[in-house]
Enzyme design. Structure first.
Site, PDB file in Angstrom:
ATOM      1  N   CYS A   2       0.826  -1.202   0.000  1.00  0.00           N
ATOM      2  CA  CYS A   2       0.000   0.000   0.000  1.00  0.00           C
ATOM      3  C   CYS A   2       0.865   1.260   0.000  1.00  0.00           C
ATOM      4  O   CYS A   2       2.055   1.207   0.303  1.00  0.00           O
ATOM      5  CB  CYS A   2      -0.867   0.021   1.238  1.00  0.00           C
ATOM      6  SG  CYS A   2      -1.726  -1.515   1.541  1.00  0.00           S
ATOM      7  N   ARG A  27       3.843   0.631  -6.425  1.00  0.00           N
ATOM      8  CA  ARG A  27       3.906  -0.256  -5.264  1.00  0.00           C
ATOM      9  C   ARG A  27       2.838  -1.339  -5.327  1.00  0.00           C
ATOM     10  O   ARG A  27       2.906  -2.304  -4.588  1.00  0.00           O
ATOM     11  CB  ARG A  27       3.716   0.562  -3.982  1.00  0.00           C
ATOM     12  CG  ARG A  27       4.861   1.490  -3.682  1.00  0.00           C
ATOM     13  CD  ARG A  27       4.551   2.347  -2.487  1.00  0.00           C
ATOM     14  NE  ARG A  27       4.469   1.549  -1.278  1.00  0.00           N
ATOM     15  CZ  ARG A  27       5.446   1.448  -0.393  1.00  0.00           C
ATOM     16  NH1 ARG A  27       6.554   2.097  -0.576  1.00  0.00           N
ATOM     17  NH2 ARG A  27       5.314   0.709   0.678  1.00  0.00           N
ATOM     18  N   TRP A  76      -3.357  -2.339  -1.262  1.00  0.00           N
ATOM     19  CA  TRP A  76      -3.058  -3.669  -1.818  1.00  0.00           C
ATOM     20  C   TRP A  76      -3.624  -4.649  -0.811  1.00  0.00           C
ATOM     21  O   TRP A  76      -3.094  -4.798   0.280  1.00  0.00           O
ATOM     22  CB  TRP A  76      -1.541  -3.818  -1.971  1.00  0.00           C
ATOM     23  CG  TRP A  76      -1.088  -5.053  -2.686  1.00  0.00           C
ATOM     24  CD1 TRP A  76      -0.995  -5.237  -4.035  1.00  0.00           C
ATOM     25  CD2 TRP A  76      -0.613  -6.275  -2.089  1.00  0.00           C
ATOM     26  NE1 TRP A  76      -0.499  -6.492  -4.309  1.00  0.00           N
ATOM     27  CE2 TRP A  76      -0.269  -7.148  -3.141  1.00  0.00           C
ATOM     28  CE3 TRP A  76      -0.463  -6.720  -0.780  1.00  0.00           C
ATOM     29  CZ2 TRP A  76       0.230  -8.432  -2.933  1.00  0.00           C
ATOM     30  CZ3 TRP A  76       0.027  -8.004  -0.552  1.00  0.00           C
ATOM     31  CH2 TRP A  76       0.372  -8.832  -1.627  1.00  0.00           C
ATOM     32  N   ASN A 106      -0.605   1.221   6.363  1.00  0.00           N
ATOM     33  CA  ASN A 106       0.114   0.199   5.588  1.00  0.00           C
ATOM     34  C   ASN A 106       0.543  -0.885   6.553  1.00  0.00           C
ATOM     35  O   ASN A 106       0.859  -0.591   7.703  1.00  0.00           O
ATOM     36  CB  ASN A 106       1.395   0.771   4.967  1.00  0.00           C
ATOM     37  CG  ASN A 106       1.113   1.625   3.756  1.00  0.00           C
ATOM     38  OD1 ASN A 106      -0.023   1.777   3.337  1.00  0.00           O
ATOM     39  ND2 ASN A 106       2.166   2.200   3.204  1.00  0.00           N
ATOM     40  N   GLY A 107       0.627  -2.110   6.066  1.00  0.00           N
ATOM     41  CA  GLY A 107       1.121  -3.192   6.907  1.00  0.00           C
ATOM     42  C   GLY A 107       0.001  -4.083   7.388  1.00  0.00           C
ATOM     43  O   GLY A 107      -1.103  -4.085   6.821  1.00  0.00           O
ATOM     44  N   GLU A 493      17.235 -15.530 -12.385  1.00  0.00           N
ATOM     45  CA  GLU A 493      16.745 -14.161 -12.548  1.00  0.00           C
ATOM     46  C   GLU A 493      15.965 -14.031 -13.871  1.00  0.00           C
ATOM     47  O   GLU A 493      14.907 -13.403 -13.913  1.00  0.00           O
ATOM     48  CB  GLU A 493      17.914 -13.173 -12.481  1.00  0.00           C
ATOM     49  CG  GLU A 493      17.560 -11.712 -12.662  1.00  0.00           C
ATOM     50  CD  GLU A 493      16.587 -11.161 -11.623  1.00  0.00           C
ATOM     51  OE1 GLU A 493      16.233 -11.861 -10.669  1.00  0.00           O
ATOM     52  OE2 GLU A 493      16.141 -10.014 -11.805  1.00  0.00           O
ATOM     53  N   LYS A 497      12.069 -12.885 -14.189  1.00  0.00           N
ATOM     54  CA  LYS A 497      11.663 -11.736 -15.001  1.00  0.00           C
ATOM     55  C   LYS A 497      10.507 -12.158 -15.904  1.00  0.00           C
ATOM     56  O   LYS A 497       9.544 -11.440 -16.090  1.00  0.00           O
ATOM     57  CB  LYS A 497      12.827 -11.226 -15.883  1.00  0.00           C
ATOM     58  CG  LYS A 497      13.893 -10.469 -15.119  1.00  0.00           C
ATOM     59  CD  LYS A 497      13.530  -9.039 -14.844  1.00  0.00           C
ATOM     60  CE  LYS A 497      13.266  -8.622 -13.472  1.00  0.00           C
ATOM     61  NZ  LYS A 497      13.649  -9.146 -12.252  1.00  0.00           N
ATOM     62  N   GLU A 500       7.195 -12.887 -13.716  1.00  0.00           N
ATOM     63  CA  GLU A 500       6.515 -11.800 -13.014  1.00  0.00           C
ATOM     64  C   GLU A 500       5.861 -10.778 -13.931  1.00  0.00           C
ATOM     65  O   GLU A 500       4.817 -10.248 -13.596  1.00  0.00           O
ATOM     66  CB  GLU A 500       7.428 -11.116 -11.997  1.00  0.00           C
ATOM     67  CG  GLU A 500       8.582 -10.344 -12.569  1.00  0.00           C
ATOM     68  CD  GLU A 500       9.451  -9.690 -11.482  1.00  0.00           C
ATOM     69  OE1 GLU A 500       8.957  -9.343 -10.413  1.00  0.00           O
ATOM     70  OE2 GLU A 500      10.648  -9.522 -11.754  1.00  0.00           O
ATOM     71  N   HIS A 516      17.585 -35.227 -13.943  1.00  0.00           N
ATOM     72  CA  HIS A 516      17.140 -35.926 -12.732  1.00  0.00           C
ATOM     73  C   HIS A 516      15.635 -35.775 -12.527  1.00  0.00           C
ATOM     74  O   HIS A 516      15.150 -35.899 -11.401  1.00  0.00           O
ATOM     75  CB  HIS A 516      17.921 -35.428 -11.519  1.00  0.00           C
ATOM     76  CG  HIS A 516      19.383 -35.740 -11.610  1.00  0.00           C
ATOM     77  ND1 HIS A 516      19.879 -37.006 -11.475  1.00  0.00           N
ATOM     78  CD2 HIS A 516      20.449 -34.951 -11.913  1.00  0.00           C
ATOM     79  CE1 HIS A 516      21.193 -36.994 -11.653  1.00  0.00           C
ATOM     80  NE2 HIS A 516      21.560 -35.748 -11.931  1.00  0.00           N
ATOM     81  N   LYS A 615       5.955  -3.489  -5.338  1.00  0.00           N
ATOM     82  CA  LYS A 615       7.388  -3.201  -5.414  1.00  0.00           C
ATOM     83  C   LYS A 615       8.102  -3.530  -4.118  1.00  0.00           C
ATOM     84  O   LYS A 615       9.199  -4.073  -4.119  1.00  0.00           O
ATOM     85  CB  LYS A 615       7.570  -1.713  -5.762  1.00  0.00           C
ATOM     86  CG  LYS A 615       9.018  -1.282  -5.891  1.00  0.00           C
ATOM     87  CD  LYS A 615       9.665  -1.907  -7.111  1.00  0.00           C
ATOM     88  CE  LYS A 615      11.116  -1.551  -7.262  1.00  0.00           C
ATOM     89  NZ  LYS A 615      11.800  -2.481  -8.188  1.00  0.00           N
TER      90      LYS A 615
END
Ligand code: M6R
Length: 620
Positions: A2, A27, A76, A106-107, A493, A497, A500, A516, A615
């Site tokens: 948020c 964010r 969010w 937030n949180g 990475e 990318k 996401e 394997h 973010k």
């Protein structure tokens, strides 16, 4: 997560709040809202589900709402679905007119159910599913019960709740004030020309001021026009220093690029140069890595028995690459840990070990908790952080800053690259201090690092080819990235990318592991992307690619100039310049970032703000 913005001054607050919120869109959010106090002292609250443009439309870009004190929020969802009702601001009553307190948060309040039960018993009625509404009502409860100043009521609520929060509140009885408090969730207060701002992140207020106060953990602030006062949890006043932020507002704009991500990909040469220059002093052959301002002495470095790297997501991938480089150069054993696992598994840590926490935001909840776990166990901690003054930076024993400037796109690029650079410098410096590097080799590694920016520019010349390739695979379902050692770390990475921002399922495998189990998933046309930059492992990874081709895979490869025979096997190849093998990850990641970007673009997705993501992940 948020975003929070608050303003108290002489101008109408609403347009400033909306402008600030728009800078926090990256964010991640699913709804938004503002509360403004009008000239009669009444609160006006407007909320909207979905994109911020809905709130802009509802308020005529803020012009329809008048009042010079206000708070705003982008949400969010954590507790309760994304909806107008659950959107912030929340009120202490059931109706805005019967509410003495209005707030944003937030949180997460972990014990909100327990607090809600208590408040229900006291006669409070709830309209939303959020923990925030509980927090606002809890503050209201103490405010009324003790008839105390707002700061004391907030402190009483803080003592009762568990979790992490940045909280911003307005009280009807205190028309010329905004109150703020925080625990484990970022928040800053900015001052300029007799006006005061509060925000959860720097870009929200950068346009208005670069002079900020950092509110510490478990501290409370009272904002008035052009000033801010600070208190600890016992309501004792605190002295704070105004700090100047060096980022400029332009750095947080798109600067002519279609997306922040593309802009930030292109900023990598500059960010790498700035990060190198911030740590390396001297000219030519006399260039030296200077960690004096970090405060870690040669004696400290010689004593290190083991390095533990704890981080999340891409920062963890940096750790994976760093493990190979540090072990090879400095000959110190390195263990790389997912911060979210590290914090809960009661790790056995060597007292002479050093814990390195890597984080762009410096606020990732799991990474912060890993840092605290390490400190509790008595180990020294070193943070590699981009956001100056962030929680991880403030709590670590030593801090090395990456000089990336603000990173806005959710998918990290320039922060990842500069974090890698810092780990290389740690590896070289520690190797030299511990007697594993002679002067020539030392100078050679530093001069190799300085070639990276130019070589990355060279890779940008292959953008068209990568865009073509992304368009060809626009409907791809599964992708496998394979590589060995540093190439494996970069594959992780590249795969993230792709996932996401393109929502394409992909996996990264250490090339030798495929047979394997996972190789059973390779069938006609499966896309396998090999990363082959390590000379000693080239043939090995090549063999693994051939094994995939024999089962029908379409092969793509990222390799360095000179390995042209790869075209006999691979269907698509993108070449990158050569640099010392330890640093090849800084080059091979660039085509993979571009591939993720172009695939997302071809699929018509929101490159900078992928679904479900934020973010800065300030909740567990
Ligand atoms: O701010 P941090 O570096 O601590 O963030 C850690 C991860 O959330 C982050 O790297 C994430 O994986 C990136 N968005 C991936 O691009």
């Amino acid at each position: 997560m948020c975003g929070i913005v608050g303003f108290i001054g002489r101008h109408d607050a609403a347009p400033i709040l909306l402008d600030g919120l728009s800078k926090l869109e990256y964010r991640g959010y699913d709804s938004s809202g503002i509360a403004v106090r009008d000239e009669n002292g009444n609160f006006e609250v407007v909320k909207a589900k979905g994109k911020l443009k809905e709130l802009f439309e509802k308020t005529d870009s803020g012009k329809a709402i008048h009042g010079t004190t206000g708070i705003g929020h982008t949400r969010w969802a954590t507790h309760g679905e994304p909806s107008e009702t659950n959107a912030h601001p929340h009120i202490s009553g059931t109706d805005v007119d019967d509410s003495g307190v209005v707030g944003v948060h937030n949180g997460i309040i972990e014990n909100y159910v327990e607090m809600k039960d208590k408040l229900l018993r006291k006669g409070y009625k709830f309209y939303s599913e959020t923990d925030t509404e509980v927090m606002v009502k809890l503050v209201d409860y103490y405010y009324k019960k003790y008839k105390c100043p707002p700061g004391e009521a907030i402190a009483k609520a803080m003592v009762r709740v568990r979790g992490s929060y940045a909280l911003v509140l307005m009280f009807k009885d205190h028309p010329d004030e905004i109150w703020a408090a925080r625990k484990d969730s970022p928040m800053i207060i900015g001052i300029c020309d007799g006006e005061t701002y509060v925000a959860s992140d720097v870009p929200a207020i950068l346009k208005y001021t670069k002079h900020v106060y950092y509110i510490g953990n478990m501290e409370i602030a009272c904002l008035k026009e052009g000033t801010a006062e600070f208190y600890n949890i016992d309501s004792e006043p605190l002295e704070k220093e105004l700090v100047e932020i060096t980022w400029d507002a332009e750095a947080a704009e798109k600067g002519g690029y279609e997306h922040f991500m593309m802009k930030e990909i292109h900023e990598q040469p500059r960010a790498i140069t700035d990060t190198l220059n911030s740590i390396i002093k001297g000219e030519g052959k006399d260039r030296r890595i200077d960690f004096s301002c970090v405060g870690i002495s040669d004696e400290d470095i010689k004593k290190i028995s083991q390095i533990y790297i704890a981080a999340c997501g891409s920062a963890w991938h940096v750790g994976m690459a760093a493990q190979y480089v540090i072990e090879d150069l400095a000959r110190i054993p390195v263990r790389v840990e997912l911060a979210s696992e590290f914090r809960y598994r009661n790790p056995i840590l060597d007292k002479n070990g050093l814990v390195i926490v890597i984080s762009q935001s410096g606020e990732t909840a799991d990474s912060l908790a890993a840092l605290r776990e390490a400190k509790d166990k008595g180990l020294k901690t070193l943070a590699i952080v981009n956001v100056v003054g962030s929680s991880i930076a403030r709590e670590a024993d030593y801090v090395v800053y990456t000089v990336s400037g603000p990173e806005i796109a959710v998918a990290t690029t320039k922060a990842y690259s500069t974090q890698l650079i810092v780990t290389y410098l740690i590896a070289i410096h520690f190797a030299a201090v511990r007697g594993h590097l002679d002067a020539d080799k030392y100078a050679y590694y530093i001069s190799e690092l300085y070639t990276l920016p130019e070589k990355i520019e060279k890779i940008f010349e292959t953008k068209d080819k990568l865009q073509w390739f992304a368009a060809k695979f626009v409907n791809v379902h599964d992708v496998f990235f394979i590589g060995r050692s540093i190439d494996y770390a970069v594959s992780l990475e590249g795969s993230l990318k792709m996932k996401e921002i393109s929502y394409v399922h992909s996996e990264a495998y250490a090339a030798g592991e495929l047979k394997h189990g996972t190789i059973s998933m390779i069938e006609d046309g499966t896309l396998v992307i090999g990363v082959l930059t390590q000379p000693s492992l080239y043939e090995k990874t090549m063999s693994n690619m051939v094994e995939c081709k024999a089962r029908g895979a379409y092969l793509a490869a990222v390799t360095s100039y000179g390995h042209y025979n790869i075209e006999d096997t691979s269907n698509f190849v993108t070449y990158i310049p050569n640099v010392d093998a330890h640093f090849m990850g800084s080059l091979s990641v660039i085509p993979l970032q571009l591939l993720g970007y172009y695939l997302s673009l071809s699929r018509g997705l929101d490159v900078d703000k992928p679904r479900n993501l934020a973010k800065s992940v300030t909740v567990e």
